[in-house]
Design an enzyme around this catalytic site. Structure first.
Site, short mmCIF file in Angstrom:
data_model
loop_
_atom_site.label_atom_id
_atom_site.label_comp_id
_atom_site.label_asym_id
_atom_site.label_seq_id
_atom_site.Cartn_x
_atom_site.Cartn_y
_atom_site.Cartn_z
N CYS A 142 0.83 -1.21 0.00
CA CYS A 142 0.00 0.00 0.00
C CYS A 142 0.87 1.27 0.00
O CYS A 142 1.50 1.57 -1.00
CB CYS A 142 -1.00 -0.04 1.16
N HIS A 253 -3.65 -5.09 0.36
CA HIS A 253 -3.15 -5.55 1.67
C HIS A 253 -3.30 -7.06 1.84
O HIS A 253 -4.35 -7.51 2.29
CB HIS A 253 -3.96 -4.88 2.79
N GLU A 255 -2.11 -8.80 4.14
CA GLU A 255 -2.08 -9.19 5.56
C GLU A 255 -3.42 -9.02 6.27
O GLU A 255 -3.58 -9.49 7.40
CB GLU A 255 -0.99 -8.39 6.31
#
Ligand SMILES: *[C@@H]1O[C@H](CO)[C@@H](O)[C@H](O)[C@H]1NC(C)=O
Ligand SMILES: *[C@@H]1O[C@H](CO)[C@@H](O)[C@H](O)[C@H]1NC(C)=O
Length: 327
Positions: A142, A253, A255
């Site tokens: 990001c 993202h 994660e």
């Protein structure tokens, strides 16, 4: 460009896809297979950033969202926080001791923040080391992806986009289908999920358009575009990898699916989204396993690890469930 339907058609014919991914005569194939000793105790740095825009700044002047740490741990790595405001000597020592670095998302300035200053130190060291035959992973997520475009081009080439809080599939480029280091060993079902299901979390206000990327000589000669996404009519780079270096950027993202629980359509938790996340972490950590950097002593290693810090539970009023803070 390969549209989701086009890729799906290719995916429908698995053996064709497999042969596309495994037999492409691209440089990375030769480069990736260089004989290397493997490091099965990889340690990745995760870069901190200023808490200035974070309402929890009372806990410390810089922070790392714990999801980035867990993401790397999920695939067999340990983490060292890269704190801000250390000396050049201290950063050099850390660089010689870790096996790669992750630049997380967030809200720091690409130009004036300590986050950017420290990222540049590691980026330059990584380029120099890789040029000498060393292997050192640099990964941007990001804001980290946007930062990579700034570090490589020396310019902020981003466009404001309305891209905060939703999940998307990826549009794979022909180059990505034919051969990328990042995706080439992904199982077919994971690629199919990525190409067709909303599994990538988007939480950003700025994006790197394909037009600005392509018009910039530094960027287009340094990175291969692996995926794009179209936001309000503007085609933007959502995944890229450097041609000659283990340097990768994702605007999305990977994660969040596993480790962030803010109620948002932008964070899919269904099984295939979580599987995608794992394969991303697995790739990243395997890149770090190619680095033989290590701490000079067990004692110094223990002192540097993130286990010396306790994350704060912030999930009741933050986009992050847990955050590590540093002075
Ligand atoms: C290109 O980058 C500039 C900033 O340098 C930005 O103002 C502009 O909107 C971008 N154009 C496109 C098409 O992304
Ligand atoms: C994929 O590309 C097509 C054609 O450019 C575009 O219309 C579509 O919005 C893109 N999909 C995503 C998820 O960005």
């Amino acid at each position: 460009m390969v549209s989701p339907m086009g890729l799906l058609a290719v995916l429908g014919c698995c053996s064709l896809l497999l042969s596309l991914f495994s037999c492409s005569p691209v440089a990375s194939f030769v480069w990736g297979s260089r004989l290397r000793a493997k490091n099965d105790r990889p340690i990745l740095g995760v870069l901190a950033q200023e808490s200035k825009y974070n309402k929890f700044q009372k806990f410390g002047s810089s922070y790392i969202a714990a999801s980035y740490v867990k993401f790397l741990e999920s695939a067999g790595a340990r983490v060292v926080p890269i704190r801000l405001k250390l000396s050049d000597e201290e950063y050099d020592k850390i660089f010689q001791s870790i096996n790669g670095i992750l630049y997380p998302g967030g809200g720091a300035s690409l130009v004036t923040s300590e986050y950017s200053r420290v990222a540049k130190i590691f980026y330059n060291k990584a380029i120099e080391a890789n040029d000498k035959g060393d292997y050192f992973l640099v990964w941007g997520t990001c804001l980290g992806h946007e930062l990579l475009s700034y570090l490589t081009s020396g310019k902020v080439l981003l466009s404001r986009t309305n891209t905060d809080g939703f999940a998307l599939p990826l549009n794979f480029t022909t180059e990505a289908v034919k051969g990328s280091r990042l995706f080439k060993n992904f199982p077919d079902d994971i690629l199919q999920t990525l190409a067709t299901k909303p599994v990538t979390s988007n939480f950003h206000h700025w994006s790197l358009s394909k037009q600005n990327f392509t018009e910039n000589k530094e960027l287009r000669s340094f990175y291969k575009i692996l995926t794009t996404n179209t936001y309000g009519g503007l085609e933007c780079i959502s995944t890229m990898e450097a041609y000659e270096y283990p340097i990768y950027g994702v605007q999305w993202h990977p994660e969040k699916s596993q480790f962030e629980w803010k109620d948002s359509p932008g964070i899919p938790h269904f099984p295939s989204a979580v599987r995608v996340a794992y394969y991303m972490a697995d790739f990243l950590v395997n890149e770090a396993r190619k680095s033989l950097h290590r701490f000079p002593s067990k004692d110094e290693e223990l002192k540097a690890l993130i286990y010396n810090y306790a994350p704060v539970f912030t999930g009741a009023s933050s986009v992050f469930q847990q955050i590590y803070f540093f002075d």
